[in-house]
Motif scaffolding. Structure first.
Motif, PDB file in Angstrom:
ATOM      1  N   ARG A  18       1.392 -12.716   2.212  1.00  0.00           N
ATOM      2  CA  ARG A  18       0.433 -11.982   3.033  1.00  0.00           C
ATOM      3  C   ARG A  18      -0.737 -11.438   2.225  1.00  0.00           C
ATOM      4  NH1 ARG A  18       3.543  -7.710   6.472  1.00  0.00           N
ATOM      5  NH2 ARG A  18       5.015  -7.749   4.774  1.00  0.00           N
ATOM      6  N   ILE A  19      -0.657 -11.514   0.900  1.00  0.00           N
ATOM      7  CA  ILE A  19      -1.728 -11.013   0.044  1.00  0.00           C
ATOM      8  C   ILE A  19      -2.755 -12.133  -0.108  1.00  0.00           C
ATOM      9  CG2 ILE A  19      -2.335 -10.001  -2.177  1.00  0.00           C
ATOM     10  CD1 ILE A  19       0.606  -9.067  -2.358  1.00  0.00           C
ATOM     11  N   GLU A  24      -5.876  -6.734   4.699  1.00  0.00           N
ATOM     12  CA  GLU A  24      -6.085  -5.357   5.162  1.00  0.00           C
ATOM     13  C   GLU A  24      -5.307  -5.069   6.444  1.00  0.00           C
ATOM     14  OE1 GLU A  24      -8.446  -7.493   4.281  1.00  0.00           O
ATOM     15  OE2 GLU A  24      -9.899  -6.508   2.987  1.00  0.00           O
ATOM     16  N   GLN A  25      -5.103  -6.086   7.290  1.00  0.00           N
ATOM     17  CA  GLN A  25      -4.379  -5.888   8.539  1.00  0.00           C
ATOM     18  C   GLN A  25      -2.867  -6.042   8.369  1.00  0.00           C
ATOM     19  OE1 GLN A  25      -7.304  -7.942   8.474  1.00  0.00           O
ATOM     20  NE2 GLN A  25      -8.381  -6.090   9.120  1.00  0.00           N
ATOM     21  N   ALA A  26      -2.430  -6.643   7.268  1.00  0.00           N
ATOM     22  CA  ALA A  26      -1.011  -6.959   7.099  1.00  0.00           C
ATOM     23  C   ALA A  26      -0.257  -5.955   6.241  1.00  0.00           C
ATOM     24  CB  ALA A  26      -0.863  -8.354   6.494  1.00  0.00           C
ATOM     25  N   LEU A  27      -0.971  -5.094   5.511  1.00  0.00           N
ATOM     26  CA  LEU A  27      -0.315  -4.210   4.552  1.00  0.00           C
ATOM     27  C   LEU A  27      -0.616  -2.749   4.841  1.00  0.00           C
ATOM     28  CD1 LEU A  27      -1.153  -6.286   1.348  1.00  0.00           C
ATOM     29  CD2 LEU A  27       1.002  -6.265   2.598  1.00  0.00           C
ATOM     30  N   GLU A  28       0.146  -1.876   4.210  1.00  0.00           N
ATOM     31  CA  GLU A  28      -0.033  -0.436   4.340  1.00  0.00           C
ATOM     32  C   GLU A  28      -1.309   0.001   3.613  1.00  0.00           C
ATOM     33  OE1 GLU A  28       2.000   1.555   6.149  1.00  0.00           O
ATOM     34  OE2 GLU A  28       3.000  -0.315   6.714  1.00  0.00           O
ATOM     35  N   PRO A  29      -1.933   1.132   4.025  1.00  0.00           N
ATOM     36  CA  PRO A  29      -3.169   1.598   3.388  1.00  0.00           C
ATOM     37  C   PRO A  29      -3.064   1.752   1.868  1.00  0.00           C
ATOM     38  CG  PRO A  29      -2.815   2.810   5.409  1.00  0.00           C
ATOM     39  CD  PRO A  29      -1.581   1.962   5.181  1.00  0.00           C
TER      40      PRO A  29
END
Length: 101
Positions: A18-19, A24-29
């Motif tokens: 996912r990186i 930005e939409q797939a991971l935590e802030p």
């Protein structure tokens, strides 16, 4: 390379995939802020924007931010040395190593 502490904290190959663009939409802030810091170090060296700095400071201590930046810098430097020595591998298998310290 994957540190065993990252694996223990939930890093798996699905999360690694996912990186990519749009992470930005797939991971935590906090994860997004760390990757944006990485992008700033690897790309054109310049301080991250105010929004990224604020998110970093909201999620990490100053020592943790320094550790993230130094870790990225060390890996970046080592990759450049390996490339210059002609030691860049054609295939990069995942290697899990014990976390230092």
């Amino acid at each position: 390379m994957r540190f065993d502490s990252a694996r223990a904290a939930g890093l798996n190959e699905e999360r690694v995939e996912r990186i990519a663009d749009g992470y930005e939409q797939a991971l935590e802030p906090a994860q997004v802020a760390a990757l944006k810091l990485t992008d700033a170090i690897i790309g054109v060296p310049a301080p991250p924007g105010d929004d990224i700095q604020q998110t970093l400071k909201a999620n990490y201590s100053e020592a943790e931010i320094a550790e993230l930046a130094m870790g990225v810098g060390l890996f970046l430097g080592m990759s450049k040395v390996l490339i210059n020595l002609g030691l860049e591998p054609e295939d990069m298998p995942v290697t899990v190593v014990p976390t230092p310290g």
